[in-house]
Design a protein around this motif. Structure first.
Motif, mmCIF file in Angstrom:
data_model
loop_
_atom_site.group_PDB
_atom_site.id
_atom_site.type_symbol
_atom_site.label_atom_id
_atom_site.label_comp_id
_atom_site.label_asym_id
_atom_site.label_seq_id
_atom_site.Cartn_x
_atom_site.Cartn_y
_atom_site.Cartn_z
ATOM 1 N N GLU A 228 99.316 44.057 80.770
ATOM 2 C CA GLU A 228 98.005 43.785 81.909
ATOM 3 C C GLU A 228 98.843 42.804 83.055
ATOM 4 O O GLU A 228 98.132 43.338 83.978
ATOM 5 C CB GLU A 228 97.725 42.379 80.988
ATOM 6 C CG GLU A 228 96.839 42.377 79.891
ATOM 7 C CD GLU A 228 95.521 42.991 79.503
ATOM 8 O OE1 GLU A 228 94.599 42.056 81.085
ATOM 9 O OE2 GLU A 228 95.227 43.296 78.618
ATOM 10 N N ALA A 229 99.888 42.992 82.733
ATOM 11 C CA ALA A 229 100.699 43.108 84.906
ATOM 12 C C ALA A 229 100.531 44.185 85.402
ATOM 13 O O ALA A 229 100.142 44.937 86.891
ATOM 14 C CB ALA A 229 102.005 42.680 84.546
ATOM 15 N N ARG A 230 100.206 45.330 84.840
ATOM 16 C CA ARG A 230 100.040 47.257 85.563
ATOM 17 C C ARG A 230 98.434 46.392 86.456
ATOM 18 O O ARG A 230 97.675 46.095 86.501
ATOM 19 C CB ARG A 230 99.359 47.886 84.439
ATOM 20 C CG ARG A 230 100.694 48.291 84.235
ATOM 21 C CD ARG A 230 100.898 49.131 82.848
ATOM 22 N NE ARG A 230 99.852 50.065 82.987
ATOM 23 C CZ ARG A 230 99.586 51.334 82.402
ATOM 24 N NH1 ARG A 230 99.244 50.921 81.492
ATOM 25 N NH2 ARG A 230 98.782 52.446 82.600
ATOM 26 N N ASP A 231 98.822 47.433 87.728
ATOM 27 C CA ASP A 231 97.230 47.457 88.875
ATOM 28 C C ASP A 231 96.291 48.343 88.038
ATOM 29 O O ASP A 231 95.746 47.637 87.979
ATOM 30 C CB ASP A 231 98.114 48.525 89.649
ATOM 31 C CG ASP A 231 99.385 47.353 90.742
ATOM 32 O OD1 ASP A 231 99.087 46.096 90.501
ATOM 33 O OD2 ASP A 231 99.823 47.935 91.551
ATOM 34 N N CYS A 232 95.953 49.065 86.749
ATOM 35 C CA CYS A 232 95.653 49.790 86.258
ATOM 36 C C CYS A 232 95.821 49.961 85.210
ATOM 37 O O CYS A 232 97.017 50.538 84.701
ATOM 38 C CB CYS A 232 95.131 51.732 87.518
ATOM 39 S SG CYS A 232 93.844 52.963 86.505
ATOM 40 N N VAL A 233 95.327 50.123 84.063
ATOM 41 C CA VAL A 233 94.930 49.890 83.387
ATOM 42 C C VAL A 233 93.780 51.572 82.457
ATOM 43 O O VAL A 233 93.500 51.553 81.237
ATOM 44 C CB VAL A 233 94.886 49.146 81.906
ATOM 45 C CG1 VAL A 233 96.138 48.466 82.605
ATOM 46 C CG2 VAL A 233 93.791 48.357 82.013
#
Length: 243
Positions: A228-233
């Motif tokens: 969830e901390a990634r900019d894009c999933v």
């Protein structure tokens, strides 16, 4: 939102910190926990709304009680001291009681059902996967040989004999009891379902806080938080980012 009321210590602290008009929605699967929380949180009046429910239904309960968006969601995983101190609940091997281990006493599945009915291989898999018990197969064979079992004391004694008694600082039945409790209450399944719901319920700047007690929970939560901390999933094959 406190998804695991327990003794209501966190809930009381949150309500005190958000005075005079902060509101808290508290959930717990255990009706006894709800009753204790109602008594402890009575002084906060309508600022505290308490619901007997699993946190795997977080979004539905929050929607019903108009707790969307929320400033924070707290999940304090594991067994409460009240549950451990009650022999009749069957969570502890220090006091003899029925093989129960249900957070919600109205559900059908109990620890006795698993201990007395699972084939040895399946029982060993539960102990190994959910308790990380290295001697799971030896323990499972010992249990099957002594069936039927009725109490926590019987089970703890069989496990201790199977692994050669108390050789380490923790009781030899600790991991097996953990595994059975997790299986009875589908704790990891509920947690996996609750985490994305918790994030969806947050307002901008809100927080999800999880207190975990063993590596299985810890890994599950950390993997989810990293994702969830990634900019894009978005999946790589998706041409346009929609995050």
């Amino acid at each position: 939102i406190d998804g695991t009321l327990g003794g209501a210590g966190h809930a009381a602290g949150l309500l005190e910190a958000t005075a005079p008009d902060g509101r808290l929605l508290g959930l717990d699967r255990d009706p006894e926990a709800i009753a204790r929380a109602q008594e402890r949180l009575g002084r906060f009046g309508q600022r505290a709304i308490l619901v007997q429910s699993s946190f795997r239904d977080l979004k539905a309960v929050a929607g019903k009680h108009h707790f969307f968006p929320a400033d924070g969601v707290l999940l304090d995983l594991g067994v409460s001291s009240y549950q451990l101190a009650s022999p009749e609940r069957g969570f502890s091997f220090f006091k003899d009681g029925p093989l129960d281990m249900r957070f919600d006493p109205t559900q059908d599945l109990t620890a006795a059902e698993l201990v007395n009915n699972l084939p040895a291989d399946e029982l060993a898999n539960v102990l190994y996967k959910l308790g990380e018990e290295k001697q799971s197969r030896r323990i499972a064979r010992a249990i099957v040989a002594e069936r039927p079992l009725q109490t926590t004391g019987q089970l703890a004694e069989i496990i201790a004999k199977a692994v050669g008694g108390r050789r380490h600082r923790i009781h030899p039945a600790t991991r097996s009891f953990q595994a059975l409790r997790i299986a009875v209450n589908d704790e990891l399944g509920a947690l996996a379902e609750a985490l994305p719901q918790a994030v969806d319920l947050l307002r901008a700047g809100g927080r999800v806080a999880v207190i975990s007690f063993h590596s299985l929970e810890d890994r599950l939560v950390k993997r989810f938080f990293r994702q969830e901390a990634r900019d894009c999933v978005c999946p790589p094959e998706q041409p346009v980012c929609t995050c």
